[in-house]
Write an enzyme that holds these catalytic residues in place. Structure first.
Site, mmCIF file in Angstrom:
data_model
loop_
_atom_site.group_PDB
_atom_site.id
_atom_site.type_symbol
_atom_site.label_atom_id
_atom_site.label_comp_id
_atom_site.label_asym_id
_atom_site.label_seq_id
_atom_site.Cartn_x
_atom_site.Cartn_y
_atom_site.Cartn_z
ATOM 1 N N LYS A 105 56.998 36.151 33.831
ATOM 2 C CA LYS A 105 55.709 35.779 32.920
ATOM 3 C C LYS A 105 56.067 34.455 32.301
ATOM 4 O O LYS A 105 57.174 34.221 31.993
ATOM 5 C CB LYS A 105 55.489 37.028 32.161
ATOM 6 C CG LYS A 105 54.139 36.954 31.676
ATOM 7 C CD LYS A 105 53.261 37.988 33.127
ATOM 8 C CE LYS A 105 52.005 38.068 32.547
ATOM 9 N NZ LYS A 105 51.185 38.713 33.488
ATOM 10 N N ASN A 219 37.641 38.809 33.497
ATOM 11 C CA ASN A 219 37.729 38.739 34.772
ATOM 12 C C ASN A 219 37.966 40.125 35.357
ATOM 13 O O ASN A 219 37.151 40.614 36.084
ATOM 14 C CB ASN A 219 39.201 37.858 35.147
ATOM 15 C CG ASN A 219 39.300 37.969 36.849
ATOM 16 O OD1 ASN A 219 38.284 38.134 37.520
ATOM 17 N ND2 ASN A 219 40.443 37.721 37.150
ATOM 18 N N GLY A 221 37.517 43.242 33.884
ATOM 19 C CA GLY A 221 36.500 44.190 33.232
ATOM 20 C C GLY A 221 35.273 43.928 34.073
ATOM 21 O O GLY A 221 34.575 44.782 34.596
HETATM 22 P P1 NAD Z 1 40.156 37.893 30.571
HETATM 23 O O1 NAD Z 1 40.450 36.798 29.613
HETATM 24 O O2 NAD Z 1 39.237 37.251 31.524
HETATM 25 O O3 NAD Z 1 39.471 38.945 29.831
HETATM 26 C C1 NAD Z 1 39.832 39.572 28.657
HETATM 27 C C2 NAD Z 1 38.942 40.151 27.936
HETATM 28 O O4 NAD Z 1 38.967 41.037 26.789
HETATM 29 C C3 NAD Z 1 37.944 39.002 27.658
HETATM 30 O O5 NAD Z 1 36.537 39.451 27.835
HETATM 31 C C4 NAD Z 1 38.105 39.426 26.025
HETATM 32 O O6 NAD Z 1 36.921 39.140 25.021
HETATM 33 C C5 NAD Z 1 38.315 40.875 25.727
HETATM 34 N N1 NAD Z 1 39.013 41.052 24.685
HETATM 35 C C6 NAD Z 1 40.178 40.501 23.808
HETATM 36 N N2 NAD Z 1 40.160 41.250 22.726
HETATM 37 C C7 NAD Z 1 39.465 42.220 22.743
HETATM 38 C C8 NAD Z 1 39.283 43.650 21.965
HETATM 39 N N3 NAD Z 1 40.138 43.456 20.747
HETATM 40 N N4 NAD Z 1 38.405 44.430 22.287
HETATM 41 C C9 NAD Z 1 37.775 44.431 23.523
HETATM 42 N N5 NAD Z 1 37.820 43.264 24.360
HETATM 43 C C10 NAD Z 1 38.657 42.090 23.983
HETATM 44 O O7 NAD Z 1 41.393 38.412 31.260
HETATM 45 P P2 NAD Z 1 41.570 39.305 32.546
HETATM 46 O O8 NAD Z 1 42.423 38.393 33.654
HETATM 47 O O9 NAD Z 1 40.577 40.102 32.617
HETATM 48 O O10 NAD Z 1 42.973 40.075 32.034
HETATM 49 C C11 NAD Z 1 42.642 41.134 31.076
HETATM 50 C C12 NAD Z 1 43.870 42.377 31.140
HETATM 51 O O11 NAD Z 1 44.226 42.589 32.528
HETATM 52 C C13 NAD Z 1 45.289 41.747 30.592
HETATM 53 O O12 NAD Z 1 45.854 42.625 29.819
HETATM 54 C C14 NAD Z 1 45.804 41.048 31.615
HETATM 55 O O13 NAD Z 1 47.326 40.856 31.578
HETATM 56 C C15 NAD Z 1 45.580 42.197 32.722
HETATM 57 N N6 NAD Z 1 45.698 41.864 34.342
HETATM 58 C C16 NAD Z 1 44.777 40.956 34.762
HETATM 59 C C17 NAD Z 1 44.839 40.489 36.076
HETATM 60 C C18 NAD Z 1 44.065 39.567 36.744
HETATM 61 O O14 NAD Z 1 44.139 39.389 37.671
HETATM 62 N N7 NAD Z 1 42.988 38.877 35.938
HETATM 63 C C19 NAD Z 1 45.845 41.040 36.679
HETATM 64 C C20 NAD Z 1 46.900 42.040 36.171
HETATM 65 C C21 NAD Z 1 46.574 42.429 34.705
#
Ligand code: NAD
Length: 415
Positions: A105, A219, A221
């Site tokens: 990471k 992304n 969600g």
């Molecule tokens: P992203 O930045 O696209 O989305 C994160 C979302 O969380 C945003 O909408 C943000 O506004 C929201 N957020 C931040 N703080 C918050 C809070 N206190 N309460 C509610 N919402 C809040 O990131 P992502 O890529 O969707 O990743 C989200 C999670 O999934 C992370 O933990 C990331 O490590 C994990 N993840 C993502 C991927 C991927 O392929 N995108 C893969 C594995 C794990």
């Protein structure tokens, strides 16, 4: 969200799995810490003409099973310990889905929301100049994470190729498809999560078309909202949140319209027909399935007792503290752990590396089929381990991941 040291949590999880696997002391010592860790400063020319110094990190946690793999986060609250924890979880995640990869990471402590496109490009390129000797298609392959995206990867790949003077698209994954990216990456993490929910619902006899809620509408969600309804042919999305707040509608939201609203306004707030609710209330709603898809430690000892979901699908990394895990387990809530639930993303990243190596690209259907096979198999391998060791799903997944990495270390003669 509670302030927990995520790396302490990650280490505690390793110790629990190691005990069940009767691992030797040297193996535990090797697995409990990163193999390589790089911390550096970055100097970036800002739009004002002044130079700003940022702190950057890249941690290659373990590479016994293959090249280290893991995303790069741009976030103001990032710490070395969060990156260590995320790198550690990547190691078990790639092992649980049986990919020939290790875990890594990286991150930069910065506030991307207050940086221009040009400043972000300068920062991305400077980050690669700092780590170029450490990465490569057969060494360490970064990807996006929170607040980085395919454009960031395109700049980073370009900077790397300029330095090595060679075409190497596989050095980064989740690139735009025009320059070596794969079909099916955008929704990969969510797809993997929804597949594990499908298998859990079958195993536990739970109706996946009931109510569900999503914390974090980025992304992962957003894609989970769309895919949940697509794959199950229904499901009532009654609450979602982002960093600006949470919204609720007992009659359910139209996921597509909600995604459009978020894209247009930058937030889920003020979506027609929605009621604003406190952030934490979302986690306590009476739903069949809850998807945490924001950041670490959102379900803790403070609120786990109030969670009513039947299944929690951890799309986020580390959203549940160990204290909360025990409470949820006692309540009979089935937590599909992050190292399994969110493994769809790295699975498709691996498929992108394979396609880049062959310089031959598959259709989206082929990618989806591989993801389904990998995640379904991983779900049942974890379930078998849970039943054999009589442990909860997270420990079951850790047992599978840690055992595979420990075996690779032993075969190499490292322990
Ligand atoms: P992203 O930045 O696209 O989305 C994160 C979302 O969380 C945003 O909408 C943000 O506004 C929201 N957020 C931040 N703080 C918050 C809070 N206190 N309460 C509610 N919402 C809040 O990131 P992502 O890529 O969707 O990743 C989200 C999670 O999934 C992370 O933990 C990331 O490590 C994990 N993840 C993502 C991927 C991927 O392929 N995108 C893969 C594995 C794990």
């Amino acid at each position: 969200m509670d302030s927990y040291n995520s790396f302490n949590v990650a280490q505690q999880q390793i110790l629990e799995a190691a005990k069940l696997l009767n691992l030797e002391d040297a193996t535990i010592e090797l697995l409990i810490q990163p193999q390589r860790e790089y911390n550096f400063t970055l100097h970036v020319k800002m739009d004002s003409g002044r130079v700003k110094i940022f702190k950057g990190h890249r941690i290659q946690y373990n590479y016994a099973r293959g090249p280290a793999k893991g995303g790069i986060r741009f976030h103001p609250d990032e710490t070395v310990d969060t990156i260590r924890a995320l790198a550690c979880w990547m190691t078990w995640k790639t092992a649980v889905v049986d990919l020939p990869l290790g875990g890594a990471k990286g991150g930069v402590i910065c506030d991307p929301k207050n940086m221009s496109e040009r400043e972000l490009e300068n920062l991305s390129r400077e980050y690669i100049r700092a780590i170029a000797p450490l990465i490569g298609v057969d060494k360490d392959v970064p990807a996006p994470d929170v607040y980085t995206n395919p454009q960031t990867m395109a700049w980073m790949m370009d900077e790397y190729e300029t330095i090595v003077n060679h075409h190497h698209p596989g050095v980064m994954t989740d690139k735009p498809t025009q320059i070596g990216g794969t079909e099916g990456r955008r929704d990969a993490t969510a797809r993997g999560g929804v597949i594990t929910v499908r298998e859990a619902c079958k195993a536990l006899n739970i109706d996946p078309t009931g109510k569900f809620a999503i914390q974090g509408f980025g992304n992962a969600g957003q894609r989970a909202a769309l895919l949940h309804q697509e794959i199950f042919g229904g499901g009532k999305l009654i609450a979602v949140s982002d960093s600006k707040g949470a919204i609720y509608n007992p009659d359910g939201f139209d996921a597509k319209e909600l995604v459009m609203h978020k894209l247009k306004t930058g937030s889920v707030l003020n979506f027609p027909g929605s009621k604003k609710i406190p952030h934490n209330d979302l986690l306590e709603l009476d739903v069949e399935i809850l998807y945490p898809a924001a950041l670490e430690n959102s379900i803790s000892g403070n609120n786990a007792g109030k969670v009513k979901a039947k299944i929690i699908c951890e799309l986020a990394n580390g959203p549940t503290t160990p204290e909360a895990d025990l409470i949820l387990n006692k309540k009979g809530i089935y937590v599909i752990p992050d190292i399994l639930a969110s493994a769809g993303g790295v699975t498709v990243s691996y498929l992108e590396m394979v396609q880049d190596k062959y310089s031959y690209f598959w259709t989206e259907d082929v990618v989806h089929k591989h993801v389904d096979e990998k995640l379904t198999k991983a779900f049942h391998t974890v379930r078998d381990a849970m039943n054999e060791k009589k442990v909860h799903p997270r420990l079951g997944a850790m047992v599978v991941g840690v055992a595979r990495v420990a075996e690779a270390c032993k075969l190499r003669g490292w322990v």
